[in-house]
Design a protein around this motif. Structure first.
Motif: not given
Length: 306
Positions: A250, A286, A120, A102-103, A116, A91, A305, A124, A288, A248, A94
């Motif tokens: 996802g 980032k 997070n 975030f993928t 997520i 974490k 992460k 997101v 995940i 952000c 980040i």
């Protein structure tokens, strides 16, 4: 649920402040509202009215953030029922500020996004299939967290006329009408997870697929679906605008959830978004990894992460 990251100092200060305020209001001689009304000869109802008015304005002006917070609390409570523990690794990797993409892998349609969401430190939003976005319950949650709908070709699949077989990079048809197709459309034979992009059309019974989609020859004719090419320009505009605002996102680049032990073929959308907004996100993509562990008594979840 456990995490390797300590509670932020800001959150600790807020908790202490809440306890102090609660203490002051619980003692009549220290109650600031009563002391104010007594000193300036105001009625408490007058103060209550303006306090409620300020509360209503605050809620209305921050409705999006409050709705996101409520959704996050709901999913946090829900996940705690199904998982005895949830460990977040990495974490600290980040960035403190967005924009960030975030993928990750997509093993479950709902759990992956929920995990997520609750782990997070950033707000997101997600890229969500338009088919799910328009459903009553799923769509409400998607809109609550500021998701962006994506039209997927597979959600508008059409039954193809006739049957096809693929020989090298050539699609051979039997009683087909390939001339109704366009360059960029896809044909999806049998139960394939993905389709094969049409590069050119020779006739109603013959077409060429792009080199990237060349597969091993299949001498058997089989039924197929047609996945029409979709103009995603509006979706990309919304995504780039969100990133420009420092938000952000996802994204699950497999394009759908599954229960396989391996990844599905990754879609090119994440790369297109990254290149289109390279100056905004720089290196803030980032990865995940979701991993679920089970034993005879309970289940746990590990989130990495990088």
């Amino acid at each position: 649920m456990s995490s390797l990251v300590k509670t932020p100092l800001r959150e600790i200060r807020l908790r202490v402040a809440a306890c102090v305020v609660l203490f002051l209001f619980s003692v009549d001689s220290l109650n600031p509202v009563k002391l104010f009304c007594s000193a300036f000869h105001f009625k408490q109802e007058f103060v209550a009215f303006f306090s409620f008015l300020g509360f209503a304005i605050t809620v209305a002006s921050n409705a999006s953030d409050l709705l996101y917070f409520i959704t996050r609390v709901f999913f946090h409570s829900l996940l705690s029922i199904f998982f005895s523990s949830m460990e977040v690794i990495g974490k600290q990797n980040i960035p403190t500020h967005g924009p960030i993409i975030f993928t990750g892998n997509h093993m479950n349609q709902f759990v992956d996004a929920a995990v997520i969401l609750v782990t997070n430190p950033h707000k997101v939003g997600f890229l969500v299939a338009e088919k799910s976005y328009n459903k009553p319950l799923i769509g409400h949650f998607a809109k609550a967290v500021g998701s962006i709908p994506v039209t997927r070709p597979q959600d508008q699949a059409e039954k193809g006329i006739g049957m096809i077989k693929i020989v090298g990079s050539t699609v051979m048809g039997k009683d087909t009408k390939f001339l109704t197709l366009k360059k960029g459309d896809k044909v999806r034979p049998g139960k394939c997870a993905d389709g094969y992009t049409i590069k050119s059309i020779t006739s109603n019974t013959e077409a060429i697929i792009s080199e990237a989609n060349t597969i091993t020859s299949n001498e058997e004719y089989q039924t197929y679906d047609i996945l029409r090419a979709v103009d995603q320009s509006q979706m990309f505009d919304k995504v780039h605008a969100a990133l420009a605002r420092g938000e952000c996102l996802g994204i699950f680049p497999e394009g759908g959830s599954h229960d396989n032990t391996h990844l599905l073929p990754l879609k090119a959308g994440i790369a297109a978004i990254a290149f289109g907004a390279m100056e905004l996100i720089k290196k803030c993509i980032k990865p995940i990894g979701n991993q679920r562990k089970k034993d005879t008594n309970n289940s746990s979840l590990e989130l990495r992460k990088v």
